[in-house]
Design an enzyme around this catalytic site. Structure first.
Site, PDB file in Angstrom:
ATOM      1  N   LYS A   5       0.877  -1.118  -0.018  1.00  0.00           N
ATOM      2  CA  LYS A   5      -0.162  -0.167   0.021  1.00  0.00           C
ATOM      3  C   LYS A   5       1.009   1.116   0.121  1.00  0.00           C
ATOM      4  O   LYS A   5       1.956   1.130   0.790  1.00  0.00           O
ATOM      5  CB  LYS A   5      -0.729  -0.113   1.111  1.00  0.00           C
ATOM      6  CG  LYS A   5      -2.042   1.065   1.396  1.00  0.00           C
ATOM      7  CD  LYS A   5      -2.835   1.102   2.559  1.00  0.00           C
ATOM      8  CE  LYS A   5      -3.787   2.052   2.590  1.00  0.00           C
ATOM      9  NZ  LYS A   5      -4.731   1.758   3.742  1.00  0.00           N
TER      10      LYS A   5
ATOM     11  N   SER B 100     -10.089  -0.336   6.632  1.00  0.00           N
ATOM     12  CA  SER B 100      -9.497  -0.385   5.388  1.00  0.00           C
ATOM     13  C   SER B 100      -8.652  -1.604   4.972  1.00  0.00           C
ATOM     14  O   SER B 100      -8.263  -1.641   4.037  1.00  0.00           O
ATOM     15  CB  SER B 100      -8.573   0.738   5.649  1.00  0.00           C
ATOM     16  OG  SER B 100      -9.253   1.795   5.218  1.00  0.00           O
TER      17      SER B 100
ATOM     18  N   SER C  10      -9.739   2.165   2.829  1.00  0.00           N
ATOM     19  CA  SER C  10      -8.830   2.752   1.956  1.00  0.00           C
ATOM     20  C   SER C  10      -7.726   2.041   1.314  1.00  0.00           C
ATOM     21  O   SER C  10      -7.156   2.671   0.319  1.00  0.00           O
ATOM     22  CB  SER C  10      -8.062   3.875   2.855  1.00  0.00           C
ATOM     23  OG  SER C  10      -7.215   3.305   3.775  1.00  0.00           O
TER      24      SER C  10
HETATM   25  N1  GLN Z   1     -13.158   4.524   6.514  1.00  0.00           N
HETATM   26  C1  GLN Z   1     -12.449   4.800   7.533  1.00  0.00           C
HETATM   27  C2  GLN Z   1     -12.182   6.144   7.479  1.00  0.00           C
HETATM   28  O1  GLN Z   1     -12.269   6.807   6.518  1.00  0.00           O
HETATM   29  C3  GLN Z   1     -11.337   4.006   7.789  1.00  0.00           C
HETATM   30  C4  GLN Z   1     -10.236   4.070   6.703  1.00  0.00           C
HETATM   31  C5  GLN Z   1      -9.208   3.216   7.341  1.00  0.00           C
HETATM   32  O2  GLN Z   1      -9.471   2.341   7.839  1.00  0.00           O
HETATM   33  N2  GLN Z   1      -7.811   3.843   6.890  1.00  0.00           N
HETATM   34  O3  GLN Z   1     -11.579   6.867   8.396  1.00  0.00           O
END
Ligand code: GLN
Length: 483
Positions: free
Chosen positions: A76, A175, A151
């Site tokens: 990532k 995410s 994400s």
């Molecule tokens: N959807 C959540 C956020 O936008 C989690 C994102 C993540 O786990 N990086 O904060």
């Protein structure tokens, strides 16, 4: 060749059926051919990959072994990679070449993995759909009109489309698990502190945790083994021995107590997902598990608490990107204030700016007690709910998401609607607990995930349950058409 799992690749390499270099060539060609449909990579690292593959082949030729020796993966794009662009999905870091490797990257490289590239992601890991990336949205290989989740959407889409067997990802509020659910993968968010955050660009430091995304629990065990462990460079990393995760896969589920929270089946859950969750429960019962209804009474407060705490931490973490210390600098600033304003205004996308504003507001003198402190109190209540539940059960089971992957653009005008989709995943981050999502069926041709949660450091138990489930079901083997 591209259908092989990490476990199969390890066997094939050990039996000299193919070399890591051959496999790497095949996957790089596949990425070049198919990724234009998905947009799952921000950067490709062909040269590095071929060099690492050759080195891995040479190490094997000298008699070295190891499940990850010669295994192709991707990172990532928030894991720092020395000399390679590390963008975090943002214009702010579009030209940032990290001066060092993240601990996760260094550990995996030492274990012999081959880095094919850096995967697309929501900007600074903020999002649940991978639509906030400066490099454009990622498409879901199961239906190119739908989001892959976020994400870590790039890592998920690439692994689901068989462009590579596994990838690293991070989970601040879901995410790893949510994109796993949306793309028919197995994804594990470890206990907070199990995997080093050093060199992982921070979103919300008390919630962020790196982990594996792969097609099977067996592969998650292999990749987690290479990622986990104490790191003196990360003060929140925990000095606990790392168990042999692959050895934990084969335990019997006889007598395993599985708790199913009654709050999980309230109004927002798609009834077709509820049915698939019940089917997975029946399957595990057949394997000897004992099911018990439990309660997590404070769950309803988790989303508001998370969406105060995460932006608050983000507003602080992202203050370093100001065009002076780090990140994009605007053209021809008139003075210092103009330089800060325009560098941040032009370098950050809309969602990141929204979070910085919400977070700075929640931390400001007059509102700290009303928002931030209150959210921290809720965080403790959420944790206490879990501690009480784990006195009665060994595992908690439920849906990973209330709905399957939505259409690209469907939630762009309503950020809160997207936040609400995180309802089942964020509680594990608030409490620091490990969680896993595994494939459990399909709705309208789109994958559905079941989430398992366990007490601190019981990653092995999660992998054990998921592996036993996968030995008795074939959801995780389904392949998206066209890939
Ligand atoms: N959807 C959540 C956020 O936008 C989690 C994102 C993540 O786990 N990086 O904060």
């Amino acid at each position: 060749m591209h259908h092989m799992t990490l476990a199969e690749i390890a066997r094939g390499l050990a039996d000299k059926k193919f070399s890591s270099e051959e496999l790497t060539q095949v996957l790089l060609a596949r990425i070049a051919q198919l990724d234009p449909q998905l947009n799952s990579f921000i950067s490709l690292t062909q040269e590095l990959a071929l060099n690492q593959a050759k080195t891995a082949d040479a190490r094997r030729a000298k008699g070295e072994t190891g499940a990850l020796l010669g295994a192709p993966i991707a990172h990532k794009d928030l894991f720092c990679t020395q000399g390679i662009r590390t963008s975090c999905g943002s214009k702010m870091l579009d030209n940032f070449k990290a001066p060092y490797d993240a601990t996760v990257v260094a550990k995996l490289a030492a274990a012999g993995t081959v880095t094919l590239g850096k995967t697309n992601m929501d900007e600074f890991a903020m999002g649940s759909a991978n639509e906030s990336s400066y490099y454009g949205a990622v498409k879901n290989p199961w239906n190119l009109e739908h989001v892959p989740g976020g994400s870590s959407g790039g890592s998920a889409a690439a692994v689901a489309a068989r462009l590579l067997p596994a990838a690293t990802a991070t989970d601040t509020g879901g995410s790893i698990r949510q994109p796993a659910a949306f793309t028919n993968l197995t994804g594990l968010k470890p206990t907070y502190g199990r995997v080093s955050r050093w060199g992982m660009i921070a979103y919300a430091s008390s919630l962020d945790q790196g982990g594996p995304l792969a097609r099977t629990a067996e592969d998650c065990a292999i990749l987690l083994q290479g990622m986990a462990g104490f790191d003196p460079n990360d003060s929140t990393s925990i000095d606990e021995p790392v168990p042999d995760y692959s050895a934990s896969l084969n335990g019997s589920l006889q007598g395993l107590r599985i708790g199913v929270p009654k709050e999980y089946f309230s109004a927002g859950l798609d009834p077709r997902i509820a049915e698939l969750v019940h089917n997975s429960v029946k399957e595990l019962e057949k394997l000897g598990a004992v099911i018990k209804e439990i309660s997590l009474p404070n769950m309803q407060h988790a989303i508001p608490a998370y969406y105060v705490i995460a932006p608050a931490e983000a507003s602080s973490n992202l203050s370093r990107f100001d065009g002076v210390r780090f990140g994009y600098r605007c053209e021809n600033p008139e003075n210092l204030v103009d330089l800060y304003k325009r560098s941040r205004g032009e370098g950050f996308g809309a969602e990141v700016q929204r979070r910085i504003m919400v977070g700075a507001y929640a931390l400001s003198a007059g509102y700290y007690d009303a928002y931030y402190l209150k959210a921290q109190k809720i965080r403790r209540l959420v944790k206490n709910d879990f501690m009480a539940a784990f006195n009665e059960v060994d595992i908690i089971l439920g849906p990973t998401t209330p709905n399957p992957a939505w259409k690209l653009g469907a939630k762009n005008s309503d950020p809160v609607a997207e936040y609400l989709e995180d309802v089942y995943t964020i509680t594990a981050n608030l409490a620091g607990l490990p969680g896993l999502s595994m494939p459990a069926g399909f709705v309208d041709g789109l994958p559905v995930g079941v989430q398992l949660l366990a007490p601190y450091f019981q990653e092995g138990r999660l992998l054990n349950v998921a592996h036993q489930y996968q030995l008795n079901t074939d959801w995780h083997t389904r392949t998206p058409t066209g890939f």
